[in-house]
Write a protein that holds these residues in place. Structure first.
Motif, PDB file in Angstrom:
ATOM      1  N   GLN A  70       0.818  -1.210   0.000  1.00 29.88           N
ATOM      2  CA  GLN A  70       0.000   0.000   0.000  1.00 29.88           C
ATOM      3  C   GLN A  70       0.850   1.257   0.000  1.00 29.88           C
ATOM      4  OE1 GLN A  70      -2.514  -0.655   3.448  1.00 29.88           O
ATOM      5  NE2 GLN A  70      -4.134  -1.628   2.208  1.00 29.88           N
ATOM      6  N   GLN A  71       1.970   1.207   0.738  1.00 32.75           N
ATOM      7  CA  GLN A  71       2.865   2.368   0.755  1.00 32.75           C
ATOM      8  C   GLN A  71       3.497   2.606  -0.620  1.00 32.75           C
ATOM      9  OE1 GLN A  71       5.731   1.765   3.853  1.00 32.75           O
ATOM     10  NE2 GLN A  71       4.213   1.826   5.526  1.00 32.75           N
ATOM     11  N   LEU A  72       3.950   1.513  -1.257  1.00 32.32           N
ATOM     12  CA  LEU A  72       4.611   1.663  -2.559  1.00 32.32           C
ATOM     13  C   LEU A  72       3.644   2.082  -3.651  1.00 32.32           C
ATOM     14  CD1 LEU A  72       7.013  -1.438  -2.501  1.00 32.32           C
ATOM     15  CD2 LEU A  72       7.626   0.969  -2.197  1.00 32.32           C
ATOM     16  N   THR A  73       2.449   1.534  -3.646  1.00 34.83           N
ATOM     17  CA  THR A  73       1.490   1.906  -4.699  1.00 34.83           C
ATOM     18  C   THR A  73       1.068   3.362  -4.601  1.00 34.83           C
ATOM     19  OG1 THR A  73      -0.266   1.011  -3.261  1.00 34.83           O
ATOM     20  CG2 THR A  73       0.578  -0.414  -5.014  1.00 34.83           C
ATOM     21  N   ASP A 102       8.652   8.779 -11.952  1.00 36.86           N
ATOM     22  CA  ASP A 102       9.068   8.659 -13.335  1.00 36.86           C
ATOM     23  C   ASP A 102       9.303   7.177 -13.668  1.00 36.86           C
ATOM     24  OD1 ASP A 102      11.361   8.028 -11.999  1.00 36.86           O
ATOM     25  OD2 ASP A 102      12.482   9.805 -12.634  1.00 36.86           O
ATOM     26  N   ALA A 103       9.693   6.919 -14.922  1.00 35.92           N
ATOM     27  CA  ALA A 103       9.785   5.534 -15.381  1.00 35.92           C
ATOM     28  C   ALA A 103      10.834   4.746 -14.607  1.00 35.92           C
ATOM     29  CB  ALA A 103      10.113   5.497 -16.884  1.00 35.92           C
ATOM     30  N   VAL A 104      11.990   5.366 -14.372  1.00 34.46           N
ATOM     31  CA  VAL A 104      13.074   4.645 -13.685  1.00 34.46           C
ATOM     32  C   VAL A 104      12.678   4.339 -12.251  1.00 34.46           C
ATOM     33  CG1 VAL A 104      15.483   4.747 -12.964  1.00 34.46           C
ATOM     34  CG2 VAL A 104      14.813   5.703 -15.178  1.00 34.46           C
ATOM     35  N   ARG A 105      12.154   5.367 -11.562  1.00 36.18           N
ATOM     36  CA  ARG A 105      11.738   5.161 -10.176  1.00 36.18           C
ATOM     37  C   ARG A 105      10.567   4.186 -10.101  1.00 36.18           C
ATOM     38  NH1 ARG A 105      13.162   4.398  -5.176  1.00 36.18           N
ATOM     39  NH2 ARG A 105      11.592   5.080  -3.647  1.00 36.18           N
ATOM     40  N   ALA A 106       9.628   4.330 -11.032  1.00 33.92           N
ATOM     41  CA  ALA A 106       8.474   3.440 -11.048  1.00 33.92           C
ATOM     42  C   ALA A 106       8.905   2.003 -11.302  1.00 33.92           C
ATOM     43  CB  ALA A 106       7.480   3.893 -12.117  1.00 33.92           C
ATOM     44  N   ALA A 107       9.870   1.819 -12.171  1.00 36.08           N
ATOM     45  CA  ALA A 107      10.355   0.459 -12.450  1.00 36.08           C
ATOM     46  C   ALA A 107      10.992  -0.146 -11.211  1.00 36.08           C
ATOM     47  CB  ALA A 107      11.362   0.491 -13.594  1.00 36.08           C
ATOM     48  N   ARG A 110       2.367   0.892 -18.302  1.00 33.44           N
ATOM     49  CA  ARG A 110       2.756   2.268 -18.661  1.00 33.44           C
ATOM     50  C   ARG A 110       4.279   2.408 -18.705  1.00 33.44           C
ATOM     51  NH1 ARG A 110       4.649   6.568 -15.989  1.00 33.44           N
ATOM     52  NH2 ARG A 110       4.472   5.515 -13.982  1.00 33.44           N
ATOM     53  N   VAL A 111       4.957   1.862 -17.717  1.00 32.45           N
ATOM     54  CA  VAL A 111       6.414   1.972 -17.661  1.00 32.45           C
ATOM     55  C   VAL A 111       7.056   1.228 -18.827  1.00 32.45           C
ATOM     56  CG1 VAL A 111       8.449   1.350 -16.310  1.00 32.45           C
ATOM     57  CG2 VAL A 111       6.460   2.356 -15.179  1.00 32.45           C
ATOM     58  N   VAL A 119      19.303   4.979 -24.248  1.00 34.12           N
ATOM     59  CA  VAL A 119      19.279   3.525 -24.351  1.00 34.12           C
ATOM     60  C   VAL A 119      19.618   2.887 -23.003  1.00 34.12           C
ATOM     61  CG1 VAL A 119      20.375   1.529 -25.448  1.00 34.12           C
ATOM     62  CG2 VAL A 119      19.813   3.539 -26.811  1.00 34.12           C
ATOM     63  N   ALA A 120      20.591   3.483 -22.302  1.00 30.42           N
ATOM     64  CA  ALA A 120      20.961   2.945 -20.995  1.00 30.42           C
ATOM     65  C   ALA A 120      19.810   3.084 -20.003  1.00 30.42           C
ATOM     66  CB  ALA A 120      22.203   3.658 -20.474  1.00 30.42           C
ATOM     67  N   THR A 121      19.126   4.211 -20.048  1.00 28.06           N
ATOM     68  CA  THR A 121      17.983   4.406 -19.144  1.00 28.06           C
ATOM     69  C   THR A 121      16.876   3.412 -19.441  1.00 28.06           C
ATOM     70  OG1 THR A 121      18.496   6.775 -19.016  1.00 28.06           O
ATOM     71  CG2 THR A 121      16.296   6.084 -18.333  1.00 28.06           C
ATOM     72  N   ALA A 122      16.604   3.188 -20.734  1.00 25.66           N
ATOM     73  CA  ALA A 122      15.556   2.237 -21.110  1.00 25.66           C
ATOM     74  C   ALA A 122      15.892   0.832 -20.625  1.00 25.66           C
ATOM     75  CB  ALA A 122      15.371   2.243 -22.634  1.00 25.66           C
ATOM     76  N   PHE A 123      17.136   0.423 -20.781  1.00 28.31           N
ATOM     77  CA  PHE A 123      17.500  -0.923 -20.347  1.00 28.31           C
ATOM     78  C   PHE A 123      17.603  -1.019 -18.827  1.00 28.31           C
ATOM     79  CE2 PHE A 123      18.615  -1.850 -24.729  1.00 28.31           C
ATOM     80  CZ  PHE A 123      18.188  -3.161 -24.828  1.00 28.31           C
ATOM     81  N   GLN A 124      17.840   0.112 -18.174  1.00 26.56           N
ATOM     82  CA  GLN A 124      17.778   0.084 -16.716  1.00 26.56           C
ATOM     83  C   GLN A 124      16.355  -0.207 -16.258  1.00 26.56           C
ATOM     84  OE1 GLN A 124      19.232   3.670 -14.896  1.00 26.56           O
ATOM     85  NE2 GLN A 124      18.822   2.974 -12.798  1.00 26.56           N
ATOM     86  N   VAL A 125      15.378   0.395 -16.962  1.00 24.75           N
ATOM     87  CA  VAL A 125      13.968   0.124 -16.655  1.00 24.75           C
ATOM     88  C   VAL A 125      13.639  -1.331 -16.939  1.00 24.75           C
ATOM     89  CG1 VAL A 125      11.591   0.679 -17.289  1.00 24.75           C
ATOM     90  CG2 VAL A 125      13.276   2.513 -17.042  1.00 24.75           C
TER      91      VAL A 125
END
Length: 783
Positions: A145-148, A155-160, A194-195, A215-221
């Motif tokens: 519940q806290q994380l949701t 953002d995408a990185v944090r959300a991932a 979405r992410v 590209v690095a950010t995308a693959f980090q996600v």
């Protein structure tokens, strides 16, 4: 049944054995070792009355009882002992039973003390585990519940990262029955989709712009979502599918016809009878091929190069990423992304080219006929990949892509070369320089288009070498042989003129090919240059083959002229210093053969070598016959000295500088003053052995000897010509001195047979020179 056969038992046994009825009951069947069957007993009983059977049975029972009684009497002590042991055993068993009962009672008491605490402990453990599961579920529920709550605004990185943690919380636990988390789980799935979309869009944008950061950010996600391997595989599949589609379009015959007819819209495509399916006739062959090569170049230089850069960037990002060290991006563990993509691309391109060639004869002709262009496009792609900083040293060479058309191209290439040579020799006359120029243009064109690859250039150079070899062979087959080609008396014959023409056209071809090699030296590989130079060596061989019999004929004529020196009278006492008749004839002959028979050859180097060899042999022959002239007067010696000066004039047409002849010319100059020198001076000459052969000096002294000391040929009853031939065949100085020694030994025998008081004064000098020569040879051999 077993019976004791000792004592009375034997009698009972014998009596039973003698009774057929009892025997069938007691004994076993001998064949099967089993008791007699009931059927056998019934068969015997059928012949006896019932009373008889009962009587015999009763009698048998009585016999057995009597025997038992006897056995008990005989073994009563043993039987009593066994009965006592049975009583003792019963007592022991009763004690054991009592002990077992006491042990069972103890076990029951112990069991009651263990089971009850165990049941209580088990109940407490179950309660504790349920409390722990409930506590963990509450903890997970609270954390989810806290994380949701933070998920929607990240953002995408944090959300991932949050989704990754949520996946760990939901793993290995069933949350389906918790209504309180249904909304949170639904939100987690929505945010995950979405992410993923945002990461895929970021990857596509980063690949289009070749941005390593994106590209690095995308693959980090993707790594946080656990989908990096799937994304890479999808990227490879999508890229290969795009390349395949573009390659098919670039090689499609219908599309090529449409592009080729854009410039000529009135040309209509039609199917030629007899063509295979798909072999649609193009309206304009030139436009068709231009469209083919333009389309294929775009596939290689634009599409494939771009995708190579993208795949290389992906591999670089994955290898440099700190979060996914050691990640394998393909389905095969441990393989390389770039190599996998590159190998599959080459396999696919090779397959597309083969299928296009099979489906259309026009595409096949273009790929086979212009294979170097296809090879150049692929090599240019590889060079461009090597030069780009992103793809440098990542992509190997193109391998065998397109090489299936190399054999057909090389076959056509050598066919063009050989057909040109065959066409040049279709008539009886040698090829003209214009025809050779056409062949040279063909050779230049073949070499130029082969420069795209060293291996292809080497193969084409070998094919050119074969064509040159065929040219030499055809020229050699045209040569005139026999007396017509070697005569030097009359004007040049048609055969001699033909040989000169063949030699000159071969020399012209050799010079033109060498000029081509020189002009292309900067771009032509060293191996190809070596192959071409090797093939040109036969041009010299062919010219030498033509000159050899002609020069031999000239040499024979020169020898015949020099032999006439022995027809001159050198014993006259006259003051004339003019040239001898044979020398004037030699000068005229040499001048004529050089200008008439040798100068027409354009390969001046080979001609000059032949002339120098001819001049050297002429000088050697002249000196030999000068030493054999006999008799000779002092004035005759002056004539010989003058002839030795005139010989230089006679041989000048053969060699501009006689000093180029080396040793034989120095011998001429050194031997000339020795002709008129005193014998002892000749023997004391320092040049003997090193320059002037002892045999030559010794032969010249025979002319100063008396008639009793004959010349070597006279001593052997040979002619001068035969002696000259013998000397040509025996170059060894030792053999020549041995021949001269034979003449001196013969003279010694004549003097002794005539009882003369002394030898001629020249004889000791000659013997001294002979001994010097033999000693010189001995010293040379030992050293």
């Amino acid at each position: 049944m077993t019976l004791n056969r000792m004592g009375g038992a034997n009698d009972v046994w014998d009596e039973i054995q003698n009774d057929d009825y009892l025997k069938q009951i007691v004994y076993k069947d001998s064949s099967t070792d089993q008791p007699v069957s009931l059927t056998s007993v019934q068969a015997i009983s059928a012949t006896l009355a019932v009373s008889e059977q009962l009587s015999r049975l009763t009698h048998g029972i009585n016999l057995l009882e009597r025997e038992l009684h006897v056995q008990v009497l005989e073994n009563h002590e043993h039987l009593v002992s066994q009965a006592m042991w049975v009583d003792r055993l019963e007592t022991i068993l009763a004690d054991m039973q009592a002990n077992v009962q006491r042990l069972l009672s103890s076990v029951e008491r112990l069991r009651s003390k263990v089971v009850e605490p165990f049941n209580k402990l088990e109940t407490q453990t179950v309660m504790l585990s349920r409390l722990h599961a409930t506590s963990d579920l509450l903890r997970r529920t609270s954390r989810i519940q806290q994380l949701t709550k933070r998920l929607a605004n990240s953002d995408a990185v944090r959300a991932a990262t949050i989704i990754n943690e949520l996946d760990e919380l939901c793993r290995d636990v069933d949350l389906s029955g918790l209504d309180i988390l249904q909304e949170d789980l639904r939100l987690m799935r929505t945010e995950t989709q979405r992410v993923e979309r945002e990461a895929q869009q970021m990857l596509a944008q980063g690949l289009n712009t070749l941005s390593q950061q994106e590209v690095a950010t995308a693959f980090q996600v993707f790594h946080s979502l656990g989908t990096e391997e799937r994304e890479v595989n999808q990227l490879l599949e999508k890229t290969l599918a795009t390349i395949k589609s573009s390659a098919e379009k670039a090689l499609d015959i219908q599309n090529l016809n449409q592009n080729s007819t854009t410039q000529d819209r009135n040309a209509k495509a039609k199917v030629t009878p007899g063509r295979a399916s798909g072999s649609t006739y193009p309206g304009n062959i030139t436009n068709f091929r231009n469209a083919l090569w333009t389309g294929w170049e775009q596939v290689l230089s634009s599409l494939i190069f771009t995708h190579c850069c993208q795949i290389a960037l992906v591999q670089k990002v994955l290898r440099n990423s700190q979060g996914i060290n050691g990640f394998t991006a393909t389905s095969e563990k441990g393989s390389d992304i770039v190599l996998t993509f590159w190998n599959k691309t080459n396999e696919m391109l090779t397959k597309q080219l083969s299928e296009a060639a099979q489906s259309s004869s026009f595409v096949k002709q273009a790929l086979e006929g212009e294979y170097p262009k296809l090879l150049r496009l692929h090599l240019d792609l590889h060079k461009r990949l090597q030069a780009d900083p992103i793809t440098s040293n990542l992509f190997p060479n193109t391998g065998d892509c397109g090489h299936q058309f190399e054999t057909a191209y090389l076959s056509r290439s050598i066919a063009r070369l050989l057909d040109s040579v065959h066409g040049m020799f279709s008539s009886e006359s040698p090829p003209t320089t214009e025809q050779v120029d056409i062949l040279i243009r063909t050779i230049t064109n073949e070499l130029s288009v082969s420069l795209v690859e060293d291996a292809l250039s080497l193969t084409v150079a070998r094919n050119i070498g074969k064509a040159i070899q065929l040219f030499y062979l055809k020229g050699e087959q045209m040569l005139s042989v026999g007396g017509e080609a070697t005569q030097v008396i009359e004007p040049p014959t048609a055969g001699q003129m033909l040989n000169v023409s063949v030699a000159n056209i071969v020399y012209y071809l050799m010079n033109q090919v060498r000029r081509v090699v020189t002009n292309m030296a900067s771009s032509l590989p060293a191996s190809s240059t070596g192959e071409l130079n090797k093939s040109l060596a036969n041009a010299d061989s062919l010219t030498r083959q033509i000159l050899a019999p002609l020069v031999a004929s000239i040499q024979d004529s020169i020898e015949a002229i020099i032999l006439t020196i022995h027809q001159e009278d050198f014993n006259k006492e006259e003051s004339s210093q003019g040239s001898s008749l044979y020398m004037r004839e030699l000068q005229s002959f040499v001048q004529r053969v050089v200008s008439t028979y040798l100068s027409p050859f354009q390969h001046h180097q080979i001609v000059l070598e032949s002339q120098q060899e001819l001049a050297s042999q002429c000088l050697e022959l002249f000196l030999r016959h000068v030493s054999l002239v006999r008799p000779i007067s002092p004035s005759g010696r002056l004539r010989l000295v003058n002839d030795m000066k005139q010989i230089e004039v006679a041989l000048a047409p053969l060699c501009k500088q006689l000093s180029e002849l080396g040793r034989v010319y120095r011998l001429l100059r050194s031997f000339r003053p020795l002709v008129e020198a005193e014998p002892q001076h000749l023997a004391d000459c320092e040049l003997l052995g090193d320059l002037v052969p002892h045999s030559l000096a010794l032969m010249s002294l025979f002319s100063r000897a008396p008639p009793e000391l004959p010349s070597p040929h006279q001593s052997a009853n040979w002619s001068v010509a035969r002696l000259s031939k013998w000397l040509d065949q025996h170059k060894s100085e030792k053999e020549r001195l041995e021949l001269l020694n034979g003449a001196l030994q013969k003279y010694q025998q004549i003097v002794r047979s005539q009882n003369k008081a002394s030898f001629h004064p020249v004889y000791p000098v000659m013997m001294s020179i002979l001994e010097q020569g033999l000693q010189y040879i001995s010293n040379q051999s030992s050293s």
